[in-house]
Design an enzyme around this catalytic site. Structure first.
Site, PDB file in Angstrom:
ATOM      1  N   HIS A  65      -3.436   7.225   2.583  1.00  0.00           N
ATOM      2  CA  HIS A  65      -3.784   5.910   2.041  1.00  0.00           C
ATOM      3  C   HIS A  65      -5.196   5.545   2.479  1.00  0.00           C
ATOM      4  CE1 HIS A  65      -3.858   1.774   0.979  1.00  0.00           C
ATOM      5  NE2 HIS A  65      -3.739   1.336   2.223  1.00  0.00           N
ATOM      6  N   ASN A  78     -10.148  -0.189  -0.608  1.00  0.00           N
ATOM      7  CA  ASN A  78      -8.689  -0.109  -0.560  1.00  0.00           C
ATOM      8  C   ASN A  78      -8.128  -0.698  -1.854  1.00  0.00           C
ATOM      9  OD1 ASN A  78      -5.956  -0.307  -0.076  1.00  0.00           O
ATOM     10  ND2 ASN A  78      -6.147  -1.339   1.893  1.00  0.00           N
ATOM     11  N   CYS A 118       0.808  -1.218   0.000  1.00  0.00           N
ATOM     12  CA  CYS A 118       0.000   0.000   0.000  1.00  0.00           C
ATOM     13  C   CYS A 118       0.844   1.271   0.000  1.00  0.00           C
ATOM     14  CB  CYS A 118      -0.940   0.008   1.202  1.00  0.00           C
ATOM     15  SG  CYS A 118      -2.173  -1.312   1.147  1.00  0.00           S
TER      16      CYS A 118
END
Length: 348
Positions: free
Chosen positions: A251, A281, A111
């Site tokens: 994020h 996500n 990520c």
């Protein structure tokens, strides 16, 4: 000399997977998912790979800005879901996007991958050896999600975002970054099988070890602490106070993480860009998709703070001063509003 973002593109698939559909497959409810994560739906790339997502994002960038593909020196792809273990997915993207004079390579920072790749691209620009670099964050997370696992299937979606980096001698562009890694967290967020240590086998398939596994509570706590700490440190390293930040691009892992980090930094939530409700996500794609979604809000000279956390553990933060974008062509977009509902069994 600095590196500055001069063009941006993005792509999300048209097919959606909403909370209602997930609640009909695993033991959960629409309300529980949204309350715990902030996610309402996520996009799913049916029948496509990461190279298709990334090349679509680059196509969007080039269709909206005056960019000559032959002038691109390098392509850096941040992804945790390459088309193949071998060959590099970046090679296929170069072919699909007509980047005939660019070298390309993959980076897996999970990520944090796009932030890592952005720092790498900026370094290549600042060295003076390269002039125009495309950095892409793209992931097809649906390819490694177990849709029988409530802990993970509610979180992830597919998408891609791309930026063009160019040199500038102005005050605009990327400032100092801080990047971190702690390998002791590897087992807390991992796809156990399919790599060189535990190759794919009948056993790995039977025990579903080719899907992502996560210790959600532990990862949550580490993410809040790490993103908060590194964000404070990067502000200090760039001689900035929190009130000098115009926009935060975090994020998009979990809305509760995002809110906790903004509270820790004492930054108004109105300054924090959030699209997790629509995309979930998307791992390497969350940061560039946020930049793409909200680019119209960013004004020349404004300060942006980017912060990430992911598997590895990997995390980091950077600041950038928004610069002058390239001249736009007539308005085009690959954002498609005719969403197509999909059922979980199609993903299995």
């Amino acid at each position: 000399m600095k590196a500055v973002i001069t063009a941006i593109g993005g792509f999300v698939p048209t097919s959606i997977l909403n909370n209602k559909t997930i609640s009909e497959t695993v033991e959960t409810t629409e309300e529980w998912i949204e309350k715990r994560t902030g996610i309402k739906e996520r996009r799913i790339a049916v029948g496509k790979g990461t190279s298709d997502l990334a090349s679509a994002a680059i196509e969007n960038l080039m269709s909206n800005y005056e960019v000559d593909p032959s002038e691109i020196d390098a392509l850096i792809l941040a992804t945790a879901t390459p088309d193949h273990l071998l060959a590099p997915t970046a090679s296929k993207i170069c072919e699909l996007s007509g980047l005939t004079n660019a070298f390309g390579f993959d980076m897996n920072g999970a990520c944090s991958g796009f932030l890592y790749a952005l720092e790498m691209g900026a370094s290549l620009i600042e060295s003076g050896r390269h002039k125009k670099i495309i950095v892409v964050g793209a992931d097809k997370m649906s390819s490694i999600v177990d849709y029988e696992d409530r802990n993970t299937c509610i979180l992830f979606g597919d998408g891609a975002g791309a930026v063009l980096l160019e040199k500038t001698e102005t005050e605009y562009g990327l400032m100092k970054s801080i990047l971190k890694t702690d390998g002791s967290g590897t087992e807390s967020l991992v796809v156990p099988a399919g790599g060189s240590k535990f190759p794919a086998s009948m056993e790995s398939l039977l025990h579903r070890k080719h899907y992502i596994k996560q210790d959600g509570s532990f990862v949550f706590k580490k993410a809040v602490a790490a993103m908060s700490s590194v964000s404070r440190d990067v502000l200090i390293s760039n001689d900035l106070d929190a009130d000098e930040i115009d926009w935060v691009i975090p994020h998009q892992a979990n809305l509760r993480i995002i809110n906790a980090v903004s509270e820790s930094l004492n930054i108004d939530k109105e300054k924090v860009k959030v699209n997790i409700d629509r995309y979930g996500n998307t791992t390497s794609a969350t940061i560039p998709l946020c930049l793409w979604d909200f680019a119209a809000d960013f004004e020349e000279g404004q300060n942006l703070l980017i912060t990430t956390f992911g598997a590895g553990f990997s995390w980091g933060a950077t600041c950038l001063k928004w610069g002058v974008m390239r001249e736009r062509k007539s308005q085009k977009t690959t954002k498609i509003e005719n969403k197509k509902k999909i059922l979980v069994p199609e993903l299995s």
